[in-house]
Design an enzyme around this catalytic site. Structure first.
Site, PDB file in Angstrom:
ATOM      1  N   MET A 186      -8.781   8.605  -0.003  1.00  7.86           N
ATOM      2  CA  MET A 186      -9.667   8.942   1.130  1.00  7.86           C
ATOM      3  C   MET A 186     -10.154  10.373   1.004  1.00  7.86           C
ATOM      4  O   MET A 186      -9.369  11.257   0.635  1.00  7.86           O
ATOM      5  CB  MET A 186      -8.891   8.826   2.447  1.00  7.86           C
ATOM      6  CG  MET A 186      -8.260   7.481   2.683  1.00  7.86           C
ATOM      7  SD  MET A 186      -7.325   7.508   4.226  1.00  7.86           S
ATOM      8  CE  MET A 186      -6.539   5.900   4.126  1.00  7.86           C
ATOM      9  N   ASP A 190      -6.968  -6.155   4.061  1.00  8.66           N
ATOM     10  CA  ASP A 190      -6.384  -4.819   4.154  1.00  8.66           C
ATOM     11  C   ASP A 190      -6.344  -4.318   5.594  1.00  8.66           C
ATOM     12  O   ASP A 190      -7.381  -4.036   6.188  1.00  8.66           O
ATOM     13  CB  ASP A 190      -7.212  -3.849   3.284  1.00  8.66           C
ATOM     14  CG  ASP A 190      -6.524  -2.522   3.076  1.00  8.66           C
ATOM     15  OD1 ASP A 190      -5.366  -2.363   3.501  1.00  8.66           O
ATOM     16  OD2 ASP A 190      -7.168  -1.635   2.463  1.00  8.66           O
ATOM     17  N   MET A 217     -12.078   5.095  -0.541  1.00 11.69           N
ATOM     18  CA  MET A 217     -12.748   5.297   0.744  1.00 11.69           C
ATOM     19  C   MET A 217     -13.400   6.669   0.668  1.00 11.69           C
ATOM     20  O   MET A 217     -12.990   7.640   1.311  1.00 11.69           O
ATOM     21  CB  MET A 217     -11.713   5.217   1.878  1.00 11.69           C
ATOM     22  CG  MET A 217     -11.318   3.780   2.177  1.00 11.69           C
ATOM     23  SD  MET A 217      -9.772   3.654   3.078  1.00 11.69           S
ATOM     24  CE  MET A 217      -8.643   3.645   1.688  1.00 11.69           C
ATOM     25  N   SER A 265       0.842  -1.197   0.000  1.00  8.65           N
ATOM     26  CA  SER A 265       0.000   0.000   0.000  1.00  8.65           C
ATOM     27  C   SER A 265       0.878   1.249   0.000  1.00  8.65           C
ATOM     28  O   SER A 265       1.617   1.513   0.950  1.00  8.65           O
ATOM     29  CB  SER A 265      -0.905   0.005   1.240  1.00  8.65           C
ATOM     30  OG  SER A 265      -1.533   1.267   1.324  1.00  8.65           O
ATOM     31  N   ASP A 278      -4.718   3.945  -1.859  1.00  9.40           N
ATOM     32  CA  ASP A 278      -5.815   4.323  -0.965  1.00  9.40           C
ATOM     33  C   ASP A 278      -6.250   5.760  -1.180  1.00  9.40           C
ATOM     34  O   ASP A 278      -5.509   6.691  -0.871  1.00  9.40           O
ATOM     35  CB  ASP A 278      -5.357   4.173   0.489  1.00  9.40           C
ATOM     36  CG  ASP A 278      -5.164   2.720   0.876  1.00  9.40           C
ATOM     37  OD1 ASP A 278      -6.134   1.950   0.761  1.00  9.40           O
ATOM     38  OD2 ASP A 278      -4.048   2.361   1.289  1.00  9.40           O
ATOM     39  N   MET A 336     -11.781  -5.304   5.264  1.00 12.62           N
ATOM     40  CA  MET A 336     -10.995  -4.406   6.109  1.00 12.62           C
ATOM     41  C   MET A 336     -10.687  -5.143   7.420  1.00 12.62           C
ATOM     42  O   MET A 336     -11.599  -5.569   8.127  1.00 12.62           O
ATOM     43  CB  MET A 336     -11.772  -3.122   6.412  1.00 12.62           C
ATOM     44  CG  MET A 336     -11.903  -2.132   5.268  1.00 12.62           C
ATOM     45  SD  MET A 336     -10.366  -1.519   4.502  1.00 12.62           S
ATOM     46  CE  MET A 336      -9.329  -1.098   5.890  1.00 12.62           C
ATOM     47  N   HIS A 374      -1.308  -1.155  -4.223  1.00 18.80           N
ATOM     48  CA  HIS A 374      -2.558  -0.797  -3.559  1.00 18.80           C
ATOM     49  C   HIS A 374      -2.558   0.710  -3.305  1.00 18.80           C
ATOM     50  O   HIS A 374      -1.605   1.261  -2.747  1.00 18.80           O
ATOM     51  CB  HIS A 374      -2.713  -1.562  -2.252  1.00 18.80           C
ATOM     52  CG  HIS A 374      -4.026  -1.333  -1.581  1.00 18.80           C
ATOM     53  ND1 HIS A 374      -5.200  -1.894  -2.063  1.00 18.80           N
ATOM     54  CD2 HIS A 374      -4.374  -0.583  -0.508  1.00 18.80           C
ATOM     55  CE1 HIS A 374      -6.211  -1.502  -1.296  1.00 18.80           C
ATOM     56  NE2 HIS A 374      -5.735  -0.707  -0.347  1.00 18.80           N
TER      57      HIS A 374
HETATM   58  C1  DX5 Z   1      -6.403   1.821   5.539  1.00 19.07           C
HETATM   59  C2  DX5 Z   1      -5.981   1.492   4.140  1.00 19.07           C
HETATM   60  C3  DX5 Z   1      -4.909   0.462   4.058  1.00 19.07           C
HETATM   61  C4  DX5 Z   1      -3.637   0.867   4.730  1.00 19.07           C
HETATM   62  C5  DX5 Z   1      -3.015  -0.372   5.296  1.00 19.07           C
HETATM   63  O1  DX5 Z   1      -7.574   2.550   5.538  1.00 19.07           O
HETATM   64  O2  DX5 Z   1      -7.077   0.991   3.400  1.00 19.07           O
HETATM   65  O3  DX5 Z   1      -4.681   0.059   2.736  1.00 19.07           O
HETATM   66  O4  DX5 Z   1      -2.734   1.486   3.849  1.00 19.07           O
HETATM   67  O5  DX5 Z   1      -1.928  -0.016   6.048  1.00 19.07           O
HETATM   68  P1  DX5 Z   1      -1.230  -1.009   7.062  1.00 19.07           P
HETATM   69  O6  DX5 Z   1      -0.707  -2.181   6.277  1.00 19.07           O
HETATM   70  O7  DX5 Z   1      -0.142  -0.171   7.649  1.00 19.07           O
HETATM   71  O8  DX5 Z   1      -2.249  -1.436   8.082  1.00 19.07           O
HETATM   72 ZN    ZN Z   2      -6.648   0.084   1.385  1.00 14.24          ZN
END
Ligand code: DX5
Ligand code: ZN
Length: 220
Positions: free
Chosen positions: A38, A176, A69, A9, A36, A138, A34
């Protein structure tokens, strides 16, 4: 032979050295990037949006797995397709008309993913699982990297795997949050196909070696 996938990620990458970190992933045993996105509304954090994804797409040579997200994801499906997304994942909790959203993602030529928050029951996917390419479970509450893995995830993976088998679907299970070398094998044993790892990879001394370690653990 099974090929379980590793998706670092980029949320945990060094944004001052993004190209360097992308090239590290390109040259590693990782399978997907990956990414993310937000919006500060669906989750209590804002990460990055289109301009950064455009920059990532310029350098990345592997599958772009984009995790939205955000509220109203339907508004941006075409935009994310144009930005080079291969897998586009929306949250079940953000979609009033999930079936329509999934079809729109596929109509844009992408794989459709649906993410479930830790509190959301697997059963909500019963009538749509055959249309979904990837289910993202999640294993932390979405919004931040570096959180502690929620143990109930194992139970959810097994339940989801059962549903996929019962419906004769070919949906991948992606995990995730809080993934590391200690739980990677257990997650795969429970039925996971894709492991996302942010801080465990990018906070390690040798990220490419850490990716290799995860890849080996996932494919033992
Ligand atoms: C959290 C994200 C994840 C995050 C995971 O909301 O969706 O993808 O980057 O990070 P780690 O591996 O540090 O938990
Ligand atoms: Zn994610």
């Amino acid at each position: 032979m099974s090929n379980k996938l590793i998706a670092p990620s980029l949320l945990a990458a060094d944004f001052g050295n993004l190209q360097r970190d992308i090239e590290m992933v390109n040259n590693s045993e990782a399978d997907w990037f990956h990414i993310d996105v937000m919006d500060g509304v669906f989750v209590p954090n804002i990460s990055f949006g289109m301009p950064v994804l455009k920059a990532i797409n310029k350098h990345a040579t592997k599958t772009l797995d984009v995790h939205l997200m955000i509220v109203n994801p339907d508004k941006y499906i075409k935009t994310f397709a144009d930005l080079g997304s291969h897998v586009l994942t929306v949250h079940y909790e953000a979609c009033t008309h999930l079936h329509r959203t999934v079809q729109s993602i596929k109509a844009e030529g992408m794989k459709a993913g649906v993410a479930l928050n830790p509190h959301t029951n697997i059963n909500v996917l019963e009538d749509i699982i055959n249309d979904v390419d990837v289910v993202l479970l999640m294993s932390v509450n979405p919004g931040f990297g570096g959180q502690t893995f929620i143990e109930n995830t194992y139970h959810k993976i097994k339940k989801l795997k059962q549903l996929i088998n019962d419906k004769n679907a070919s949906t991948l299970i992606e995990i995730d949050g809080g993934v590391n070398a200690n739980n990677a094998q257990l997650l795969i044993a429970a039925g996971a196909d894709v492991l996302i790892a942010g801080s465990f990879v990018f906070n390690s001394e040798f990220p490419a070696k850490t990716i290799l370690e995860l890849k080996e653990k996932a494919n033992l």
